[in-house]
Design a protein around this motif. Structure first.
Motif, PDB file in Angstrom:
ATOM      1  N   HIS A 197      67.697 -86.503  36.371  1.00 12.51           N
ATOM      2  CA  HIS A 197      67.434 -86.197  34.967  1.00 12.51           C
ATOM      3  C   HIS A 197      68.537 -86.742  34.076  1.00 12.51           C
ATOM      4  N   VAL A 245      68.071 -89.782  31.715  1.00 11.86           N
ATOM      5  CA  VAL A 245      67.144 -89.757  30.574  1.00 11.86           C
ATOM      6  C   VAL A 245      67.809 -90.111  29.234  1.00 11.86           C
ATOM      7  N   LEU A 262      67.362 -84.541  25.825  1.00  8.75           N
ATOM      8  CA  LEU A 262      67.409 -83.753  27.057  1.00  8.75           C
ATOM      9  C   LEU A 262      68.424 -82.619  26.927  1.00  8.75           C
ATOM     10  N   CYS A 280      66.467 -78.181  39.328  1.00 12.98           N
ATOM     11  CA  CYS A 280      66.151 -79.180  40.342  1.00 12.98           C
ATOM     12  C   CYS A 280      65.998 -78.391  41.623  1.00 12.98           C
ATOM     13  N   SER A 312      62.652 -80.034  36.607  1.00 13.93           N
ATOM     14  CA  SER A 312      62.074 -80.022  35.265  1.00 13.93           C
ATOM     15  C   SER A 312      62.998 -79.379  34.254  1.00 13.93           C
ATOM     16  N   GLU A 313      63.005 -79.986  33.094  1.00 15.77           N
ATOM     17  CA  GLU A 313      63.614 -79.355  31.945  1.00 15.77           C
ATOM     18  C   GLU A 313      62.724 -78.187  31.539  1.00 15.77           C
ATOM     19  N   ALA A 325      59.059 -82.122  30.953  1.00 16.97           N
ATOM     20  CA  ALA A 325      59.499 -83.411  30.417  1.00 16.97           C
ATOM     21  C   ALA A 325      58.510 -83.889  29.359  1.00 16.97           C
ATOM     22  N   SER A 330      54.137 -83.542  33.433  1.00 18.16           N
ATOM     23  CA  SER A 330      54.935 -83.405  32.213  1.00 18.16           C
ATOM     24  C   SER A 330      54.193 -82.578  31.181  1.00 18.16           C
TER      25      SER A 330
END
Lengths: 167, 452
Positions: free
Chosen positions: B235, B238, B254, B260, B271-272, B276, B325
């Motif tokens: 990530h 990004v 971000l 993770c 994922s955030e 995403a 996403s």
């Protein structure tokens, strides 16, 4: 066809239109290039699939490009960013639009087909694209706007990473 | 060797399901593992990405053993439907046979090896080799041979000469996988705890998922592990790699708020918070749909489950990645084509029950961001190519890549998100724990059999 002055005049005007477009694309003046589009534009470059009957394209399938005006504008905004690495440094592009043919349709639009050849030289690779373009154009007083563009590429798969050119 | 290890966490030893430490006394062919991957996976030799001999061993020990993603069941709607793909570099046909069973065969005639199928996809009852016209049915049996009497005196045993069949083909929620491994575990075992997260991604709506609009295919001049590990948990790239996508508003900047997660068998997701590709530009109704799915999951698993719609970006070891996403869901396979090249096959996957116009909008969002000319994809591919290009020389292939980020921060996922959520995660999004897990699992599979 030489005996049809209206048709000869249409082809001359179209060639002038494509000449201007080629120069905009080669210089990557994409903001100005967007102005050649009608706000209701459909801009499609469909993927081609190898079947037992040969290479085919389908309208409901994925495209390399599958854009309306908003999505095209989003792509242009991305390419104009200083962090658009794929075009840093920018490619040298050479467009050839040839074998232009056109006809008036009943609802006042013009359908034009042409051959497209594009040579791209990027810092880390080079590639070429050839294909057939079919444009639907709206005639203005002394100009055209692209209402739809469909480009069918001759290749089956994009040969290199980072497709960053318009057709 | 134990499948778990002790990790210090606030003074308390807890067990997280990381793959085993890399044995420094084992070999991969002529190379000592100690020269390739550090015990915890935090440094990896550049040789892994350029060495022809290692690449050949990967074809045998990874691609001829692991379960590999072949495609989506929705591409094989009727009996006789087929598509062609590869398992590693081996070309295969995947077909729904005349009884409806999913099968896969090496796309190579048993007589002299020519490909018996030349199309990407289609529907058929027979595969006829163009070389000498040996003809096979959808069950892989050699159905006919020209001049059986005059040329073979009717003595050819056709029953011994079918297409070579992939021994294990199975599917999970529409995803078809195959394995050549003689001792392959079941697909469900192979997916292990990652199946829990795949279930979240693939069972949001009644009716399951479908791949729409065919396949995007393109090539990238890079070793297959670079994109696999990127989707496993990178990530951190990004803000720089995708800075343009952030600047034009497709994606918000971000944050470090997210997870993770790796499940101990080389499989990972990350994922955030919220998914995403959250951003303000070119929106669709998909965001509202995802919000409803989020509420349903929270009702089932509690407040913490809110983080798992969408589940994020992930890799199923070795070379299948997905991108679930906030805007779309994509599947892709990084097919190796030599040590320094891949062919990417990429699909847009939607819930079948979505309204048709939303499916079209989602397909366009996928293509805009992650098709071959996607505004995110194009910078990934360009940069990955330069990674490979910088390792062509004698000096460039020396030294190691660094995967230290977030070392030692892993805890069991359940400690942060509650009991149903398996695997291990850390307290921040930006960590390289998933890449370390990827290479530790890789080392286990690649080590010489006597050393495993």
């Amino acid at each position: 066809m030489t005996g049809d002055p209206a048709r000869a005049s249409l082809l001359r005007e179209l060639e002038a239109f494509y000449r201007r477009e080629v120069l905009l694309l080669q210089d990557r003046r994409y903001g100005e290039w967007l102005q050649t589009m009608d706000s209701a534009v459909s801009y499609r470059v469909p993927v081609t699939t190898s079947t037992l009957d040969g290479l085919v394209t389908r309208e409901d399938e994925l495209g390399y490009y599958d854009e309306d005006f908003t999505l095209l504008k989003a792509r242009v905004a991305k390419l104009e960013s200083k962090m658009s690495w794929v075009e840093h440094p920018p490619s040298r592009l050479r467009y050839f639009v040839q074998v232009v043919d056109a006809r008036h349709e009943e609802d006042g639009v013009i359908v034009a087909r042409s051959n497209l050849l594009l040579l791209q030289y990027r810092w880390n690779m080079e590639q070429q694209f050839s294909g057939e373009r079919t444009d639907t154009l709206v005639a203005l007083d002394d100009d055209f706007r692209i209402r739809s563009r469909r480009v069918v590429l001759d290749r089956q798969a994009v040969g290199k990473q980072g497709l960053s050119v318009f057709f | 060797m134990s499948k778990t290890e002790n990790v210090k966490n606030a003074g308390n030893p807890v067990r997280t399901p990381m793959p085993p430490l890399v044995r420094q006394d084992a070999q991969i062919g002529s190379v000592a593992l100690s020269q390739l991957i550090s015990p915890d996976g935090s440094s990896v030799s550049r040789r892994l990405f350029v060495d022809e001999a290692l690449y050949r061993l990967e074809q045998e020990r990874i691609f001829a053993r692991c379960w590999l993603y072949l495609g989506h069941e929705s591409a094989l709607a009727e009996n006789g439907s087929f598509f062609t793909t590869t398992m590693g570099e081996d070309p295969v046909i995947v077909v729904r046979d005349k009884t409806g069973r999913l099968r896969s065969f090496l796309n190579s005639c048993s007589h002299r090896g020519a490909k018996v199928c030349r199309a990407d996809s289609g529907t058929t009852t027979l595969f006829r080799c163009p070389y000498h016209a040996w003809t096979y049915n959808t069950e892989g049996e050699l159905a006919s041979v020209p001049r059986m009497g005059p040329a073979y005196a009717n003595s050819l045993d056709r029953s011994e000469l079918g297409l070579r069949e992939v021994p294990h083909v199975d599917s999970f929620r529409g995803m078809i996988f195959g394995s050549w491994g003689s001792e392959a575990p079941s697909l469900r075992e192979y997916l292990g705890d990652m199946a829990f997260y795949l279930e979240l991604m693939l069972s949001r709506m009644e009716g399951g998922t479908e791949a729409i609009g065919g396949v995007h295919k393109w090539t990238i001049d890079v070793n297959w592990k670079i994109p696999s590990e990127n989707f496993a948990g990178d990530h951190y790239h990004v803000p720089s790699t995708h800075g343009a996508g952030v600047q034009m508003g497709y994606r918000s900047p971000l944050t470090n708020n997210g997870y993770c997660i790796q499940t101990g068998n080389g499989h990972s997701i990350g994922s955030e918070r919220g998914g995403a590709q959250q951003g303000t530009a070119v929106q669709t109704e998909y965001a509202g749909f995802m919000q409803r799915m989020r509420s349903e999951l929270v009702a089932k698993h509690g407040e913490a489950a809110e983080a798992f719609v969408p589940i994020g970006v992930g890799t199923l070891f070795p070379n299948m990645s997905f991108l679930d996403s906030a805007r779309f869901r994509a599947f892709r396979v990084w097919h190796p084509r030599g040590v320094d090249k891949i062919e990417v096959h990429s699909w847009c996957v939607v819930d079948k029950a979505l309204p048709p116009e939303l499916k079209t909008a989602v397909r366009r969002q996928y293509s805009l961001a992650f098709g071959p000319g996607g505004i995110f994809e194009q910078d990934d591919g360009d940069i990955w190519q330069s990674v490979q290009d910088a390792m062509r020389g004698y000096i460039g292939r020396q030294g190691r890549f660094n995967y230290q980020m977030g070392l030692g921060r892993e805890t069991p996922t359940a400690e942060r998100y509650g009991p149903p959520f398996p695997g291990s995660c850390s307290d921040i999004l930006m960590t390289e724990a998933n890449q370390r897990a990827f290479y530790r699992h890789y080392a286990t599979l690649m080590a010489d059999p006597d050393d495993r």
